[in-house]
Each structure stands twice: as structure tokens, then as C-alpha cells.
Design a protein around this motif. Sequence first.
Motif, PDB file in Angstrom:
ATOM      1  N   THR A 113       0.839  -1.189   0.000  1.00 53.57           N
ATOM      2  CA  THR A 113       0.000   0.000   0.000  1.00 53.57           C
ATOM      3  C   THR A 113       0.874   1.238   0.000  1.00 53.57           C
ATOM      4  N   VAL A 114       0.699   2.090  -1.007  1.00 57.52           N
ATOM      5  CA  VAL A 114       1.402   3.372  -1.074  1.00 57.52           C
ATOM      6  C   VAL A 114       0.518   4.406  -0.399  1.00 57.52           C
ATOM      7  N   THR A 115       0.993   4.963   0.710  1.00 60.68           N
ATOM      8  CA  THR A 115       0.189   5.872   1.517  1.00 60.68           C
ATOM      9  C   THR A 115       0.523   7.337   1.300  1.00 60.68           C
ATOM     10  N   ASP A 116       1.697   7.613   0.717  1.00 57.74           N
ATOM     11  CA  ASP A 116       2.113   8.990   0.458  1.00 57.74           C
ATOM     12  C   ASP A 116       3.033   8.985  -0.761  1.00 57.74           C
ATOM     13  N   ALA A 117       3.241  10.150  -1.340  1.00 59.62           N
ATOM     14  CA  ALA A 117       3.983  10.248  -2.589  1.00 59.62           C
ATOM     15  C   ALA A 117       5.404   9.715  -2.445  1.00 59.62           C
ATOM     16  N   THR A 118       5.758   8.745  -3.275  1.00 63.43           N
ATOM     17  CA  THR A 118       7.109   8.202  -3.338  1.00 63.43           C
ATOM     18  C   THR A 118       7.270   7.552  -4.712  1.00 63.43           C
ATOM     19  N   SER A 119       8.405   6.935  -4.950  1.00 61.98           N
ATOM     20  CA  SER A 119       8.648   6.230  -6.205  1.00 61.98           C
ATOM     21  C   SER A 119       9.203   4.849  -5.910  1.00 61.98           C
ATOM     22  N   ILE A 120       8.822   3.883  -6.753  1.00 62.11           N
ATOM     23  CA  ILE A 120       9.302   2.504  -6.661  1.00 62.11           C
ATOM     24  C   ILE A 120       9.877   2.183  -8.031  1.00 62.11           C
ATOM     25  N   LEU A 121      11.192   2.076  -8.156  1.00 59.44           N
ATOM     26  CA  LEU A 121      11.793   2.087  -9.484  1.00 59.44           C
ATOM     27  C   LEU A 121      12.932   1.100  -9.655  1.00 59.44           C
ATOM     28  N   SER A 122      13.199   0.784 -10.926  1.00 58.86           N
ATOM     29  CA  SER A 122      14.324  -0.085 -11.262  1.00 58.86           C
ATOM     30  C   SER A 122      15.629   0.659 -11.056  1.00 58.86           C
ATOM     31  N   ALA A 123      16.703  -0.101 -10.811  1.00 55.74           N
ATOM     32  CA  ALA A 123      17.999   0.508 -10.517  1.00 55.74           C
ATOM     33  C   ALA A 123      18.579   1.236 -11.715  1.00 55.74           C
ATOM     34  N   GLY A 124      18.230   0.816 -12.893  1.00 55.89           N
ATOM     35  CA  GLY A 124      18.719   1.445 -14.119  1.00 55.89           C
ATOM     36  C   GLY A 124      17.716   1.225 -15.221  1.00 55.89           C
ATOM     37  N   PRO A 125      18.102   1.439 -16.473  1.00 54.17           N
ATOM     38  CA  PRO A 125      17.175   1.245 -17.589  1.00 54.17           C
ATOM     39  C   PRO A 125      16.582  -0.158 -17.593  1.00 54.17           C
ATOM     40  N   ALA A 126      15.308  -0.230 -17.890  1.00 52.54           N
ATOM     41  CA  ALA A 126      14.639  -1.529 -18.012  1.00 52.54           C
ATOM     42  C   ALA A 126      14.827  -2.031 -19.440  1.00 52.54           C
ATOM     43  N   THR A 127      16.083  -2.246 -19.799  1.00 54.34           N
ATOM     44  CA  THR A 127      16.443  -2.523 -21.192  1.00 54.34           C
ATOM     45  C   THR A 127      15.782  -3.783 -21.717  1.00 54.34           C
ATOM     46  N   ARG A 128      15.751  -4.826 -20.916  1.00 53.97           N
ATOM     47  CA  ARG A 128      15.177  -6.086 -21.380  1.00 53.97           C
ATOM     48  C   ARG A 128      13.709  -5.907 -21.755  1.00 53.97           C
ATOM     49  N   ILE A 129      12.971  -5.122 -20.982  1.00 51.09           N
ATOM     50  CA  ILE A 129      11.563  -4.864 -21.281  1.00 51.09           C
ATOM     51  C   ILE A 129      11.418  -3.958 -22.493  1.00 51.09           C
ATOM     52  N   ASN A 130      12.138  -2.844 -22.488  1.00 50.73           N
ATOM     53  CA  ASN A 130      12.028  -1.869 -23.579  1.00 50.73           C
ATOM     54  C   ASN A 130      12.374  -2.479 -24.932  1.00 50.73           C
ATOM     55  N   SER A 131      13.464  -3.236 -24.985  1.00 52.56           N
ATOM     56  CA  SER A 131      13.927  -3.779 -26.268  1.00 52.56           C
ATOM     57  C   SER A 131      12.991  -4.860 -26.786  1.00 52.56           C
ATOM     58  N   ALA A 132      12.458  -5.701 -25.891  1.00 54.32           N
ATOM     59  CA  ALA A 132      11.568  -6.772 -26.327  1.00 54.32           C
ATOM     60  C   ALA A 132      10.261  -6.221 -26.885  1.00 54.32           C
ATOM     61  N   ILE A 133       9.710  -5.214 -26.232  1.00 56.81           N
ATOM     62  CA  ILE A 133       8.451  -4.632 -26.705  1.00 56.81           C
ATOM     63  C   ILE A 133       8.662  -3.880 -28.013  1.00 56.81           C
ATOM     64  N   ALA A 134       9.760  -3.142 -28.134  1.00 61.33           N
ATOM     65  CA  ALA A 134      10.042  -2.427 -29.383  1.00 61.33           C
ATOM     66  C   ALA A 134      10.208  -3.403 -30.541  1.00 61.33           C
TER      67      ALA A 134
END
Length: 339
Positions: A113-134
Amino acid sequence: VEPFVSDTLIGFAHSIEMPQEVIKDGDRHVFDRWSNGPITPLQQIVVPEVPVTYSATYVNMGPAPRVSDGLLALYSFEEGSGTTVADVSGLVPAIDLTILEPSKVVWGNGKLTVTDATSILSAGPATRINSAIAASNEVSIEAWITPANSSQSGPARVASLSADSLNRNLTLGQGGSGSAPADQIDVRLRTTSTGNNGNAPSLSSGAATLGTTLTHVVYTRNPGGIAKIYLDGVEVTSGTIGGNLSNWNQAYQLVLANELSGGRPWLGDYELVALFGRALGNAEVQQNYLVGPVTGTANQPPVAVDDSFSTDERSSVAGNVLVDNGSGADSDPDLETFE
């Protein structure tokens, strides 16, 4: 499978067929046989002189599996504690996510549960996801979420492959920009036609389609440009998003609950997020909806510690074995309450 009646001519030959598998109430049912004997789903019949009923028997094989073909990343939010949301897709490298401000989230049983403004993010580029979808020129993003309210907008970022509020590959959001309704899903997809912000046009589910209860959300876009939004297994809208995905930026990170640059927070519960390098079909979306926000991780047994109590021969023993009696308290990895 719904019963049906066929009126035809006596003596005519016909084929009748049932599906090999059916997903019903979250379980997988496999065809067994027809009431008149054949053990294949397709059979040939000659229309008799009197009405005849043909029934098919199915065997319940237990809980249906989630659709996994084309899966690129999967987050089940089952960690229960800590600052990492693990990618449990089994693919390498895993694209784990980090909670930047742990004080602004609360772990629950199978959810975050996110109760206040924050970010949940990958450590670097999500290259595997970006390249496969492209490369595939098609995409699906799936989420089980419970919005904290029906007023957050912007759109508020549920999940995003992006750099900031104006540059993205893909964003699944709540609400829209400006005066657009906040009680809807809005998805922006970068193509050679929609621009760097992916909003010319975006695709929205429409006003009053998103509430504050647990909801299954799926967006798909196939190579032909047909995009769809499903809510709780039902297609609620579709449209054509022109162009192709050859202009996707490989450097974009995956971020939940905000933009990397901030300013677009989303509050609520996460129970599942998944990305696919293909467009799921209607039946596949329905299957994942019926399975629910469960990824197959087994319920973990509770951990009990040794307890001891001292008394003399004239006194009764009194104590609570669930609390810490000197050796530590009993616990449950799934954060369920002992009673």
C-alpha cells in the motif's frame, strides 16, 4: 459452456465440438468425453428422428495457471517487508524495484500500500523490457490495484516506462490531464505517431469506470495498432493507436506510483503488476482475471518457537504460547494473524 439447441433436418450429418479446456471460477477444466461415448471434443453425428441431448463431461484439474507466454516482468508484492519489490518472472536479469521512501508504504499480506507520494523504481534502464516490446511491436500491461481514492489524476502513474512527465514509452495511469475524469484508466503509449509523451492520442476507459475496490486492469496493443482496455476481465474500450514502437527509448526505467521526476503520485494498493511483449487475447485476459492476483507462490507455514513454563506440583500451568516467552514470538511469513 452454455447449452445450445440446434434445429435441423433428420438424417443430416453435423459436427459438434466443445473446447478442449475451460476456465471456470478460477479452475482449469479439461474435456473428458461425450455422453454418447466419443472421447474427442469434435464428433460427427447424424440427426436422429427424435430430440437427443449430447452432454460433455469435464474434469476439474484445479486452479488455472496464469498466462505466461511473452511475460517480461512480474511483481507479486509478496515480500512482506523491506525496500525491494522482486521481479518474480524468472527471467534474467531480474528487474527488481526499490522503494525510495519506505516510510511511505505499508506491506500487507500479498500487497503493498502506497500511503504517500514516493517512487518505486528499477535501478537502471529496463532494457530487457524496452527492447523486447520495441522488437515485437506489441505490448500488454496488467495490474491488480485498489486506488486510494477517485480524485487522483494527472494521470496519476500506476506504472510507467519513462524519464519524466513529458517523455515515456508507456504509462498506465489513473485519471487524465486537465479536466479529464479521475475515475478512469488512461494509458499513454509512445509510437512513431503519438509522440514522445504518447498522448496523441492516449486511450481511456471512460468516466466512472474505476472505483476504489480491487480491480484487474489490462491494456493491450497489437502490431496492427488495435489497443484495448479491460477492467475485471471485460473489454471496456478499444481504439487505433497508429504508428509503430521503433522509437522506444531503451534508457527508460520502470517506475511505479510516480514519475522519475515526481509530481504524478498514485496512492493505493498493489497486488500484481506484469508486462508482456505481446498483446494478450480476450480469453487470456479473462483467464488471468479468473486466476486472480495470485502468482503461484505457496502459502508459507508459520514459524513456532519452543516455549517452556515452570510450576510446582501444586500449581496449574498458565501461559500464552503465541507470545514471546523468552525464546522469541511465533511468526508467520505471510503476515497472517495468529488466533
